[in-house]
Write an enzyme that holds these catalytic residues in place. Structure first.
Site, PDB file in Angstrom:
ATOM      1  CB  CYS A  16      -0.918  -0.084   1.096  1.00 50.73           C
ATOM      2  SG  CYS A  16      -1.906  -1.314   1.432  1.00 50.73           S
ATOM      3  CG  HIS A  63      -3.125   3.423   2.584  1.00 48.12           C
ATOM      4  ND1 HIS A  63      -3.833   3.081   1.414  1.00 48.12           N
ATOM      5  CD2 HIS A  63      -3.079   2.498   3.082  1.00 48.12           C
ATOM      6  CE1 HIS A  63      -3.959   1.678   1.456  1.00 48.12           C
ATOM      7  NE2 HIS A  63      -3.461   1.430   2.619  1.00 48.12           N
ATOM      8  CG  ASN A 105      -6.839  -0.714   1.502  1.00 54.60           C
ATOM      9  OD1 ASN A 105      -6.149  -0.302   0.634  1.00 54.60           O
ATOM     10  ND2 ASN A 105      -6.277  -1.117   2.868  1.00 54.60           N
TER      11      ASN A 105
HETATM   12  N1  COA Z   1     -18.151  -8.195  10.692  1.00 52.46           N
HETATM   13  C1  COA Z   1     -18.401  -8.456  11.778  1.00 52.46           C
HETATM   14  N2  COA Z   1     -17.731  -8.585  12.948  1.00 52.46           N
HETATM   15  C2  COA Z   1     -16.248  -8.740  12.382  1.00 52.46           C
HETATM   16  C3  COA Z   1     -15.536  -8.579  11.243  1.00 52.46           C
HETATM   17  C4  COA Z   1     -16.778  -8.396  10.464  1.00 52.46           C
HETATM   18  N3  COA Z   1     -16.294  -8.019   8.967  1.00 52.46           N
HETATM   19  N4  COA Z   1     -14.526  -8.484  11.259  1.00 52.46           N
HETATM   20  C5  COA Z   1     -14.181  -8.988  12.673  1.00 52.46           C
HETATM   21  N5  COA Z   1     -15.362  -9.389  13.232  1.00 52.46           N
HETATM   22  C6  COA Z   1     -15.552  -9.279  14.660  1.00 52.46           C
HETATM   23  C7  COA Z   1     -14.425 -10.075  15.314  1.00 52.46           C
HETATM   24  O1  COA Z   1     -14.536 -11.335  15.163  1.00 52.46           O
HETATM   25  C8  COA Z   1     -14.326  -9.670  16.842  1.00 52.46           C
HETATM   26  O2  COA Z   1     -15.221 -10.564  17.306  1.00 52.46           O
HETATM   27  P1  COA Z   1     -14.984 -10.951  18.838  1.00 52.46           P
HETATM   28  O3  COA Z   1     -15.184  -9.585  19.598  1.00 52.46           O
HETATM   29  O4  COA Z   1     -16.466 -11.582  19.058  1.00 52.46           O
HETATM   30  O5  COA Z   1     -14.128 -11.912  18.912  1.00 52.46           O
HETATM   31  C9  COA Z   1     -14.928  -8.169  16.845  1.00 52.46           C
HETATM   32  O6  COA Z   1     -15.537  -8.025  15.355  1.00 52.46           O
HETATM   33  C10 COA Z   1     -13.839  -7.319  17.069  1.00 52.46           C
HETATM   34  O7  COA Z   1     -12.804  -7.644  15.940  1.00 52.46           O
HETATM   35  P2  COA Z   1     -11.363  -6.639  15.787  1.00 52.46           P
HETATM   36  O8  COA Z   1     -10.486  -7.302  14.988  1.00 52.46           O
HETATM   37  O9  COA Z   1     -11.029  -6.417  17.462  1.00 52.46           O
HETATM   38  O10 COA Z   1     -12.222  -5.273  15.388  1.00 52.46           O
HETATM   39  P3  COA Z   1     -11.247  -3.839  15.200  1.00 52.46           P
HETATM   40  O11 COA Z   1     -12.060  -2.813  15.799  1.00 52.46           O
HETATM   41  O12 COA Z   1      -9.733  -3.919  15.214  1.00 52.46           O
HETATM   42  O13 COA Z   1     -11.450  -3.876  13.620  1.00 52.46           O
HETATM   43  C11 COA Z   1     -10.162  -3.978  11.501  1.00 52.46           C
HETATM   44  C12 COA Z   1     -11.127  -4.614  12.639  1.00 52.46           C
HETATM   45  C13 COA Z   1      -9.704  -4.996  10.572  1.00 52.46           C
HETATM   46  C14 COA Z   1     -11.158  -3.028  10.790  1.00 52.46           C
HETATM   47  C15 COA Z   1      -9.159  -3.014  12.195  1.00 52.46           C
HETATM   48  O14 COA Z   1      -8.414  -3.573  12.802  1.00 52.46           O
HETATM   49  C16 COA Z   1      -8.484  -2.422  11.063  1.00 52.46           C
HETATM   50  O15 COA Z   1      -8.776  -1.546  10.152  1.00 52.46           O
HETATM   51  N6  COA Z   1      -6.974  -2.593  11.018  1.00 52.46           N
HETATM   52  C17 COA Z   1      -6.195  -2.219  10.073  1.00 52.46           C
HETATM   53  C18 COA Z   1      -6.226  -2.821   8.826  1.00 52.46           C
HETATM   54  C19 COA Z   1      -5.439  -2.083   7.747  1.00 52.46           C
HETATM   55  O16 COA Z   1      -5.477  -0.999   7.453  1.00 52.46           O
HETATM   56  N7  COA Z   1      -5.303  -2.997   6.748  1.00 52.46           N
HETATM   57  C20 COA Z   1      -4.618  -2.826   5.636  1.00 52.46           C
HETATM   58  C21 COA Z   1      -3.113  -2.080   5.787  1.00 52.46           C
HETATM   59  S1  COA Z   1      -2.568  -1.652   4.152  1.00 52.46           S
END
Ligand code: COA
Length: 320
Positions: free
Chosen positions: A111, A247, A277
């Site tokens: 990215c 980004h 993204n």
């Molecule tokens: N829909 C519903 N629930 C979801 C889900 C979805 N698409 N994806 C994950 N969950 C659930 C998880 O299983 C978890 O459930 P639990 O509490 O029962 O275990 C809960 O939601 C919270 O998950 P978590 O991973 O803690 O969520 P988060 O607030 O960290 O958000 C992301 C997840 C991926 C959106 C976030 O971590 C993120 O944006 N990270 C950076 C990713 C990124 O930028 N990637 C590209 C880099 S170039």
């Protein structure tokens, strides 16, 4: 002498996939995706692949710059999802647009690819090797996505953005790039062919793996850090920067970066709601939107900044 962006272009596939569409294939909801990421919908290429999207964005950038393909002496294409191992995507774009005088190669920095490519062009232009370059950020991550993994499949979209860059007196002011391979495992895609006739291994199909929370923590720390480094090293006042073109990985990451830099959200434009993204393409697609909406004036200072797999990060300060 520096390099100035004289035109931009972008292309996204026609097919729109909404959050509700995804809720039909994995256990998720529009509410969860929108609240946690800021994404409403994304474009997914059914037939449109990496080089096709890149060539479309390139043609639009050439038109916007009022330049001819024959004028290009360099094409740098940043992608982590090329259609083939070789020929590289840049050569395929060269053939598609008729840039017969260009040297063409790809850059892989996930990215952060567009910032890495722009920094590389800048080095070539400053050293006098090349004068007119096409820089493309493009990804088709839908091919590398596990569509049964709700933790990743809701985040990504396909697209391409491009810029025409020319040697001029004003333009790019400073660039910063960095990598941390030790932490690479938090965001990876292991699809590979490690086989040969001696080891008997077969090609492995694999998908994007991400530790979302680790990537989130990395992004909200590293992006402000590298922007501050960029400002310090170029002796630039943050108040003089009109837009931070960041980004588009998660609207909460953009908001956190703005907060840490003590900048208002009006200076941090976003379009993640419409495209998700698109990896190396988010920054040039957003830049193209700002350009075409008439939001950029000659002399405006902009910072482009990205982060991603590698881990990698990069930022570019430029005068429009
Ligand atoms: N829909 C519903 N629930 C979801 C889900 C979805 N698409 N994806 C994950 N969950 C659930 C998880 O299983 C978890 O459930 P639990 O509490 O029962 O275990 C809960 O939601 C919270 O998950 P978590 O991973 O803690 O969520 P988060 O607030 O960290 O958000 C992301 C997840 C991926 C959106 C976030 O971590 C993120 O944006 N990270 C950076 C990713 C990124 O930028 N990637 C590209 C880099 S170039």
């Amino acid at each position: 002498m520096t390099s100035r962006i004289i035109g931009t272009g972008s292309y996204v596939p026609e097919h729109i996939v909404t959050n509700d569409d995804l809720a039909k294939i994995v256990e998720t909801s529009d509410e969860w995706i929108l609240e946690r990421t800021g994404i409403r919908e994304r474009r997914i290429g059914i037939e449109e692949g990496t080089s096709f999207m890149a060539a479309k964005a390139a043609q639009r950038a050439l038109e916007n710059a009022g330049a001819e393909a024959e004028e290009l002496d360099l094409i740098l294409l940043a992608t982590s999802s090329p259609d083939h191992c070789f020929p590289n995507g840049a050569c395929e774009v060269q053939a598609a647009i008729g840039a017969v005088n260009a040297t063409a190669f790809d850059i892989s920095a996930a990215c952060s690819g567009f910032e890495f490519a722009l920094s590389t062009v800048q080095a070539f232009v400053q050293s006098g090797v090349y004068k007119t370059a096409l820089v493309i950020g493009v990804d088709c991550l839908s091919k590398l996505t596990d569509w049964t993994d709700r933790g990743t499949c809701v985040l990504f979209g396909d697209g391409a953005g491009a810029a025409i860059v020319r040697a001029e007196e004003t333009g790019i002011i400073h660039t910063v790039m960095g990598s941390d391979g030790v932490r690479g495992a938090v965001l990876s895609c292991a699809a590979r062919n490690n086989g040969n006739f001696l080891n008997g291994k077969q090609p492995e199909l694999d998908y994007i793996y991400m530790n979302g929370q680790e990537v989130f923590k990395f992004a909200v720390k590293k992006v402000p850090e590298c922007i501050r480094q960029l400002l310090d090293e170029s002796d630039t006042d943050i108040g003089d920067v009109k837009y931070f073109v960041l980004h588009q990985a998660n609207s909460r990451i953009c908001e956190s970066v703005a907060k840490r830099l003590k900048q208002p959200m009006e200076k941090v434009p976003m379009n993640i709601d419409r495209y998700g993204n698109t990896s190396g393409a988010t920054v040039p697609i957003l830049l193209d939107e700002l350009n075409r909406n008439g939001q950029l004036n000659r002399g405006d200072k902009l910072i482009l900044a990205g982060f991603g797999g590698g881990l990698t990060w990069g930022a570019v300060l430029l005068e429009w």
